[in-house]
Design a protein around this motif. Structure first.
Motif, PDB file in Angstrom:
ATOM      1  N   LEU A 260       0.837  -1.210   0.000  1.00 36.24           N
ATOM      2  CA  LEU A 260       0.000   0.000   0.000  1.00 36.24           C
ATOM      3  C   LEU A 260       0.865   1.251   0.000  1.00 36.24           C
ATOM      4  O   LEU A 260       0.544   2.239  -0.671  1.00 36.24           O
ATOM      5  CB  LEU A 260      -0.932  -0.005   1.210  1.00 36.24           C
ATOM      6  CG  LEU A 260      -1.962  -1.127   1.229  1.00 36.24           C
ATOM      7  CD1 LEU A 260      -2.912  -0.944   2.394  1.00 36.24           C
ATOM      8  CD2 LEU A 260      -2.728  -1.171  -0.061  1.00 36.24           C
ATOM      9  N   PHE A 297      -8.137   1.887 -14.624  1.00 36.83           N
ATOM     10  CA  PHE A 297      -8.044   2.077 -13.186  1.00 36.83           C
ATOM     11  C   PHE A 297      -8.318   0.783 -12.446  1.00 36.83           C
ATOM     12  O   PHE A 297      -7.589   0.395 -11.538  1.00 36.83           O
ATOM     13  CB  PHE A 297      -9.052   3.152 -12.781  1.00 36.83           C
ATOM     14  CG  PHE A 297      -9.095   3.442 -11.328  1.00 36.83           C
ATOM     15  CD1 PHE A 297      -8.222   4.357 -10.768  1.00 36.83           C
ATOM     16  CD2 PHE A 297      -9.994   2.793 -10.499  1.00 36.83           C
ATOM     17  CE1 PHE A 297      -8.256   4.622  -9.423  1.00 36.83           C
ATOM     18  CE2 PHE A 297     -10.030   3.059  -9.158  1.00 36.83           C
ATOM     19  CZ  PHE A 297      -9.155   3.976  -8.618  1.00 36.83           C
ATOM     20  N   ALA A 308      -2.634  -7.329  -1.499  1.00 39.16           N
ATOM     21  CA  ALA A 308      -2.643  -6.892  -0.097  1.00 39.16           C
ATOM     22  C   ALA A 308      -3.554  -7.781   0.736  1.00 39.16           C
ATOM     23  O   ALA A 308      -3.202  -8.194   1.849  1.00 39.16           O
ATOM     24  CB  ALA A 308      -3.082  -5.438  -0.002  1.00 39.16           C
ATOM     25  N   LEU A 309      -4.724  -8.097   0.192  1.00 38.23           N
ATOM     26  CA  LEU A 309      -5.692  -8.899   0.948  1.00 38.23           C
ATOM     27  C   LEU A 309      -5.143 -10.300   1.218  1.00 38.23           C
ATOM     28  O   LEU A 309      -5.222 -10.808   2.341  1.00 38.23           O
ATOM     29  CB  LEU A 309      -7.000  -8.982   0.158  1.00 38.23           C
ATOM     30  CG  LEU A 309      -8.208  -9.537   0.881  1.00 38.23           C
ATOM     31  CD1 LEU A 309      -8.552  -8.666   2.064  1.00 38.23           C
ATOM     32  CD2 LEU A 309      -9.401  -9.611  -0.047  1.00 38.23           C
TER      33      LEU A 309
ATOM     34  N   PHE B 139     -14.241 -10.054   7.554  1.00 39.62           N
ATOM     35  CA  PHE B 139     -13.768 -10.050   6.172  1.00 39.62           C
ATOM     36  C   PHE B 139     -13.734  -8.628   5.627  1.00 39.62           C
ATOM     37  O   PHE B 139     -12.757  -8.208   5.000  1.00 39.62           O
ATOM     38  CB  PHE B 139     -14.672 -10.927   5.294  1.00 39.62           C
ATOM     39  CG  PHE B 139     -14.251 -10.920   3.857  1.00 39.62           C
ATOM     40  CD1 PHE B 139     -13.181 -11.695   3.444  1.00 39.62           C
ATOM     41  CD2 PHE B 139     -14.886 -10.117   2.934  1.00 39.62           C
ATOM     42  CE1 PHE B 139     -12.764 -11.671   2.130  1.00 39.62           C
ATOM     43  CE2 PHE B 139     -14.469 -10.088   1.616  1.00 39.62           C
ATOM     44  CZ  PHE B 139     -13.403 -10.871   1.216  1.00 39.62           C
ATOM     45  N   PHE B 142     -10.796  -6.692   6.908  1.00 33.40           N
ATOM     46  CA  PHE B 142      -9.576  -7.091   6.193  1.00 33.40           C
ATOM     47  C   PHE B 142      -9.540  -6.425   4.818  1.00 33.40           C
ATOM     48  O   PHE B 142      -8.496  -5.958   4.372  1.00 33.40           O
ATOM     49  CB  PHE B 142      -9.535  -8.610   6.017  1.00 33.40           C
ATOM     50  CG  PHE B 142      -8.777  -9.288   7.100  1.00 33.40           C
ATOM     51  CD1 PHE B 142      -9.430  -9.801   8.187  1.00 33.40           C
ATOM     52  CD2 PHE B 142      -7.405  -9.384   7.044  1.00 33.40           C
ATOM     53  CE1 PHE B 142      -8.731 -10.416   9.211  1.00 33.40           C
ATOM     54  CE2 PHE B 142      -6.702  -9.998   8.058  1.00 33.40           C
ATOM     55  CZ  PHE B 142      -7.372 -10.506   9.139  1.00 33.40           C
ATOM     56  N   LEU B 143     -10.704  -6.397   4.189  1.00 34.50           N
ATOM     57  CA  LEU B 143     -10.761  -5.792   2.855  1.00 34.50           C
ATOM     58  C   LEU B 143     -10.378  -4.322   2.927  1.00 34.50           C
ATOM     59  O   LEU B 143      -9.586  -3.825   2.117  1.00 34.50           O
ATOM     60  CB  LEU B 143     -12.170  -5.951   2.287  1.00 34.50           C
ATOM     61  CG  LEU B 143     -12.344  -5.510   0.844  1.00 34.50           C
ATOM     62  CD1 LEU B 143     -11.534  -6.400  -0.072  1.00 34.50           C
ATOM     63  CD2 LEU B 143     -13.799  -5.564   0.437  1.00 34.50           C
ATOM     64  N   PHE B 145      -8.558  -2.860   5.184  1.00 34.30           N
ATOM     65  CA  PHE B 145      -7.120  -2.726   5.442  1.00 34.30           C
ATOM     66  C   PHE B 145      -6.342  -2.792   4.141  1.00 34.30           C
ATOM     67  O   PHE B 145      -5.279  -2.203   4.013  1.00 34.30           O
ATOM     68  CB  PHE B 145      -6.625  -3.894   6.304  1.00 34.30           C
ATOM     69  CG  PHE B 145      -6.893  -3.754   7.753  1.00 34.30           C
ATOM     70  CD1 PHE B 145      -6.715  -2.537   8.371  1.00 34.30           C
ATOM     71  CD2 PHE B 145      -7.295  -4.823   8.504  1.00 34.30           C
ATOM     72  CE1 PHE B 145      -6.960  -2.403   9.713  1.00 34.30           C
ATOM     73  CE2 PHE B 145      -7.549  -4.702   9.845  1.00 34.30           C
ATOM     74  CZ  PHE B 145      -7.377  -3.484  10.448  1.00 34.30           C
ATOM     75  N   SER B 146      -6.859  -3.595   3.208  1.00 26.26           N
ATOM     76  CA  SER B 146      -6.098  -3.874   1.992  1.00 26.26           C
ATOM     77  C   SER B 146      -6.401  -2.904   0.866  1.00 26.26           C
ATOM     78  O   SER B 146      -5.822  -3.027  -0.205  1.00 26.26           O
ATOM     79  CB  SER B 146      -6.398  -5.295   1.522  1.00 26.26           C
ATOM     80  OG  SER B 146      -6.319  -6.187   2.595  1.00 26.26           O
ATOM     81  N   LEU B 147      -7.334  -1.983   1.079  1.00 31.42           N
ATOM     82  CA  LEU B 147      -7.666  -1.053   0.004  1.00 31.42           C
ATOM     83  C   LEU B 147      -6.731   0.149   0.063  1.00 31.42           C
ATOM     84  O   LEU B 147      -6.595   0.772   1.100  1.00 31.42           O
ATOM     85  CB  LEU B 147      -9.103  -0.559   0.146  1.00 31.42           C
ATOM     86  CG  LEU B 147     -10.210  -1.526  -0.217  1.00 31.42           C
ATOM     87  CD1 LEU B 147     -11.550  -0.837  -0.039  1.00 31.42           C
ATOM     88  CD2 LEU B 147     -10.067  -1.999  -1.632  1.00 31.42           C
ATOM     89  N   PRO B 148      -6.095   0.483  -1.039  1.00 29.15           N
ATOM     90  CA  PRO B 148      -5.320   1.722  -1.068  1.00 29.15           C
ATOM     91  C   PRO B 148      -6.277   2.892  -0.879  1.00 29.15           C
ATOM     92  O   PRO B 148      -7.414   2.841  -1.353  1.00 29.15           O
ATOM     93  CB  PRO B 148      -4.730   1.744  -2.478  1.00 29.15           C
ATOM     94  CG  PRO B 148      -4.953   0.402  -3.051  1.00 29.15           C
ATOM     95  CD  PRO B 148      -6.096  -0.213  -2.335  1.00 29.15           C
ATOM     96  N   PHE B 151      -7.927   4.414  -3.852  1.00 23.60           N
ATOM     97  CA  PHE B 151      -8.971   3.585  -4.456  1.00 23.60           C
ATOM     98  C   PHE B 151     -10.320   3.942  -3.844  1.00 23.60           C
ATOM     99  O   PHE B 151     -11.289   4.227  -4.551  1.00 23.60           O
ATOM    100  CB  PHE B 151      -8.634   2.115  -4.212  1.00 23.60           C
ATOM    101  CG  PHE B 151      -9.531   1.150  -4.907  1.00 23.60           C
ATOM    102  CD1 PHE B 151      -9.449   0.987  -6.274  1.00 23.60           C
ATOM    103  CD2 PHE B 151     -10.454   0.404  -4.206  1.00 23.60           C
ATOM    104  CE1 PHE B 151     -10.271   0.089  -6.930  1.00 23.60           C
ATOM    105  CE2 PHE B 151     -11.280  -0.489  -4.854  1.00 23.60           C
ATOM    106  CZ  PHE B 151     -11.185  -0.645  -6.218  1.00 23.60           C
TER     107      PHE B 151
END
Lengths: 358, 515
Positions: A260, A297, A308-309, B139, B142-143, B145-148, B151
């Motif tokens: 990230l 995009f 990342a996930l 879930f 977690f999602l 956390f993983s999103l820039p 985005f």
């Protein structure tokens, strides 16, 4: 609280349901204790990890992404130079077909110069994954060494190293990495990965120090010292293998944060520079086109999220696997078989009792 | 305590000095501050370069130039505090002050919302541990956390901001909204409330029907464009505030405590009775007088609870105060809604949710009304706030859940259960408070780091706060601005870290600050 209201049936019901959950938790851990009898620590961890469904699915997906990225665009290392199976290179320009809309020929679409998006995204994945791996290795190494030294020697070494850690930690990670990336981003993705690794070891150093501080007071360390082992041997052969859980789990989480951070600084154009691409820089380049050509995009962003996930889930699985106090509810099948085992034991005990009574 | 303070202070100053030296060296070497002039085509290019080099003291080697910069700060002791000038020759101090104000505006709402929702979600998931709801939320966090962050920001812009504006341009609720929204809401409520099969079905049916009714109501009255029923608003206010009052009573003292319930309902009645007088004076209000009214409302609520007397009158008084403030908020929200149509028509030209900037250009020329200004701030803050919130909510809810589970499994909770306390008292009074203690540390630490601005979020939404300042300064290698930015964020981080430690030791008597 002088007024104790009459217990209403609802709250009573909720209270019992909590107790049931507690019992459920204790029961599998007893079963699990039985299961792991006679296994080495490594085997137990591996077994727990393999049982973590989210982590297993994530590992599969991550491996698939890695294979896809490196096979599609080929592996280019000093000495190794394999062509990818995908017909386009990420630098190839061509005719823009139908405004670059995704088609069979270009499944991820094309950008305005006619470059194939699939090739670009795969190259971006390669670079982002490479950066994650390099940063993971470097910062784990520095973090472990710094943490182990200051935790083991304490005293002025500890003070010095921890103040040094404070100096780095007080600079916000994105500020530090962006400033470094502004200078080294142009020198290629590997240079960027190296400087990112030099910036992100602090959290791990603190955690390892804390763990080592506790471990060094244990009897087995005393035993090693009495047997005449050198401080280095004690540190790296006796103490660190016991801290391996903390190290592995946190370096995994660090890697998921790295992807990230890399995406963020490349998005701001302080990271990987054109003509090379990473997932973040692809999005940064095409963000203005979002409204008209969303595929420029969504594909790179989707791959960032997937990577990342999956790393996050693997980290979660590792944490569960390494945590000895782990009280994890087993899945339905395991719970049923555990219940069956309990039932069997109980009936066996009853039978035995009956037998002795006779 | 004094030794602790002084040691901490000395250590912080040393760390700050070393870190600032490091940042100075790094940022000065990050690139060439004269690059934009070198490629320029101005006739007096040489002179411009000379001037800027002189202004920024580029003739002095970097390791020494740092001390020149440090000297500017140390002169603060004799009243000549300066952080130097930026590449344009303007003083950095003013720039930073402007940016800090914008950033504070941006983070206050998002921090509060993140705390409230994070705790709510954390508690509900902890109480429904290992349920479908718990797994879904796990879930989702977690999602997130993983999103820039870019985005989330870009998605919000396109699918919330622009989509909402498009809906207002053509207010027509799609058929699937009648099906999907009620079902999703039914599922969520069923997950949260739980219970046996019969109760689950009941919850599901009630929640689904209620949401369906809400969607139909919105579609029929064209609510999102004109969210007001005219004078009938008073009924709406009464219903909403009354419902909230019952909910608050149920959570704080339990509905069995009749005095408390009556207090809450009386407070709502008083609030509703003052509805029209409030509308009459509302146009002459400002933020300060509104806050004053809030304090008065809390005092009135307190008084009502006190007057109801009974065995634990302070309990009722506290409930009364909370209900009074909430009722006030409902009325204020209604007042804002009454201005919504005017705002959409005359200020925002039919597209109210802003995707860039912090304020509508030339707003003061269009209107000076307090409510219009508030709405303008709201529409500009909405999307950046949501995008900052979502990630914080994900982490806070995880912490709150873990802490609450930890506390609920502790011995004193078992004791509380054993002496027959009901679930509400145990969760709200015994467990909840203790579960919040570790969270204060994390929240304080987060606020400290948030002051550095959300660099990405500010960039996407074109806010000129601290993050944007950093981004722009790094682009042109504006060392003095970068240093000013760093000093503010580093001091904020140190101070909030320190406050977190103090708060922790104040809240948890087992922890003592030691030197």
């Amino acid at each position: 609280m002088s007024n104790i209201p009459p217990i209403d049936p609802q709250s009573n019901e909720a209270a019992t349901s909590v107790e049931v959950v507690e019992n459920l938790e204790q029961a599998p851990s007893a079963i699990e204790l039985k299961e792991v009898e006679g296994l080495s620590q490594g085997r137990i961890v591996l077994r727990r990890f393999l049982r973590h469904r989210g982590a297993m699915i994530s590992s599969g997906v991550l491996i698939f992404v890695i294979l896809l990225a490196y096979s599609a665009q080929g592996l280019h290392l000093p000495g190794i130079d394999t062509p990818g199976w995908w017909p386009y290179k990420f630098t190839d320009t061509g005719n823009v077909i139908n405004g670059g809309v995704p088609s069979w020929k270009h499944p991820f679409g094309q950008d305005s110069l006619g470059r194939d998006m699939f090739a670009i995204v795969m190259r971006g994945c390669q670079q982002s994954l490479m950066i994650v791996a390099v940063v993971g290795i470097i910062s784990t190494f520095i973090g472990v060494v710094v943490g182990a030294l200051s935790g083991y020697f304490r005293g002025w070494i500890d003070t010095l190293l921890m103040r040094l850690t404070d100096v780095v930690i007080i600079i916000p990670l994105i500020v530090l990495t962006a400033t470094l990336g502004r200078k080294y981003g142009a020198s290629g993705a590997l240079a960027l990965a190296l400087v990112l690794g030099l910036a992100s070891w602090t959290g791990l150093a603190r955690l390892v120090r804390g763990d080592v501080l506790g471990l060094r007071e244990r009897e087995f360390v005393d035993a090693a010292r009495v047997a005449g082992a050198s401080p280095w041997r004690i540190m790296f052969v006796h103490i660190l293998p016991n801290a391996i859980g903390v190290i592995i789990v946190n370096s995994t989480l660090l890697m998921s944060a790295t992807i990230l951070v890399e995406a963020a600084i490349s998005f701001l154009n302080f990271g990987v520079q054109l003509p090379d691409v990473s997932l973040g820089s692809v999005i940064g380049t095409y963000q203005a086109a979002f409204a008209t050509r969303p595929w420029l995009f969504f594909w790179p962003a989707g791959f960032i999220v997937i990577i990342a996930l999956t790393i996050n889930f693997i980290g979660d699985g590792l944490r569960d696997a390494f945590d000895p106090r782990q009280k994890r509810q087993l899945n339905k099948a395991a719970r049923r078989s555990a219940a069956a085992a309990r039932e069997k034991a109980a009936s066996a005990a009853r039978a035995e009792k009956a037998a002795t009574a006779q | 305590m004094l030794t602790f303070l002084s040691r901490r202070l000395v250590a912080s100053i040393i760390v700050l000095l070393l870190a600032s030296y490091l940042v100075y060296i790094l940022s000065a070497n990050a690139g060439d501050p004269l690059a934009e002039l070198r490629v320029g085509t101005a006739k007096n290019q040489e002179a411009l370069i000379q001037m800027r080099a002189h202004q920024l003291h580029l003739d002095i080697p970097t390791p020494l130039r740092y001390f020149l910069w440090l000297g500017g700060i140390l002169q603060g002791f004799v009243g000549h505090f300066t952080l130097g000038v930026n590449v344009q020759g303007e003083p950095v101090t003013g720039q930073i002050a402007d940016a800090v104000v914008v950033t504070i505006q941006l983070i206050v709402a998002s921090t509060i919302l993140a705390i409230v929702f994070g705790i709510l979600i954390g508690i509900t998931t902890a109480l429904r541990q290992y349920s479908g709801y718990d797994y879904t939320v796990t879930f989702l966090s977690f999602l997130f956390f993983s999103l820039p962050s870019f985005f989330i920001a870009v998605i919000l812009k396109a699918y919330v901001g622009i989509a909402f504006n498009n809906y207002l341009a053509d207010p027509h609720v799609a058929w699937w909204a009648y099906v999907i929204l009620p079902l999703v809401s039914g599922g969520i409520w069923t997950g949260i409330i739980g219970g046996n099969a019969r109760r689950r079905w009941m919850t599901f049916v009630i929640a689904t029907l209620a949401t369906l009714f809400a969607v139909v109501f919105v579609a029929v009255t064209n609510w999102l464009e004109t969210p007001t029923l005219g004078a009938a608003d008073i009924l709406l206010v009464a219903i909403v505030a009354g419902g909230l009052a019952v909910l608050i009573t149920a959570l704080t003292t339990g509905l069995e405590n009749r005095k408390s319930l009556y207090t809450a309902l009386t407070t709502v009645a008083v609030g509703v009775a003052l509805y029209f007088p409030f509308l009459a004076i509302s146009d002459s209000l400002n933020l300060l007088s509104l806050l004053g009214l809030g304090v008065v409302a809390a005092a009135v609520g307190l008084l009502i609870g006190w007057l109801y007397a009974g065995y634990d009158r302070w309990q009722s008084a506290r409930t009364g105060a909370i209900v009074a403030v909430v009722t006030g908020l409902v009325i204020v929200a209604n007042r804002l809604m009454r201005s919504w149509h005017t705002y959409v028509e005359y200020v925002a030209n039919g597209r109210p949710i802003a995707t860039v900037g912090a304020v509508t250009p030339n707003l003061d020329d269009i209107s000076t009304n307090f409510w219009i200004h508030s709405l303008d701030t709201f529409t500009h803050l909405l999307l950046p706030t949501i995008s900052l919130c979502l990630i914080s909510i994900a982490s806070y809810s995880r912490y709150a859940r873990a802490n609450l589970l930890d506390v609920l499994n502790s011995d004193y909770i078992r004791t509380a259960r054993a002496k027959g306390l009901n679930q509400r008292t145990i969760v709200m009074r015994h467990a909840f408070r203790n579960a919040l203690i570790p969270l204060t540390t994390i929240v304080a630490f987060d606020i400290g780091s948030l002051l550095g601005g959300a660099i990405i979020t500010e960039t996407v939404f074109s806010w000129s706060g601290m993050g944007n300042l950093f981004n722009q300064a790094l682009k042109v290698v504006d060392v003095n601005t970068l240093m000013g930015f760093f000093v503010v964020t580093a001091i904020a981080a140190i101070v909030f870290n320190f406050l977190a430690d103090l708060a922790y030791s104040a809240l948890d008597p087992r922890i003592r600050v030691t030197a």
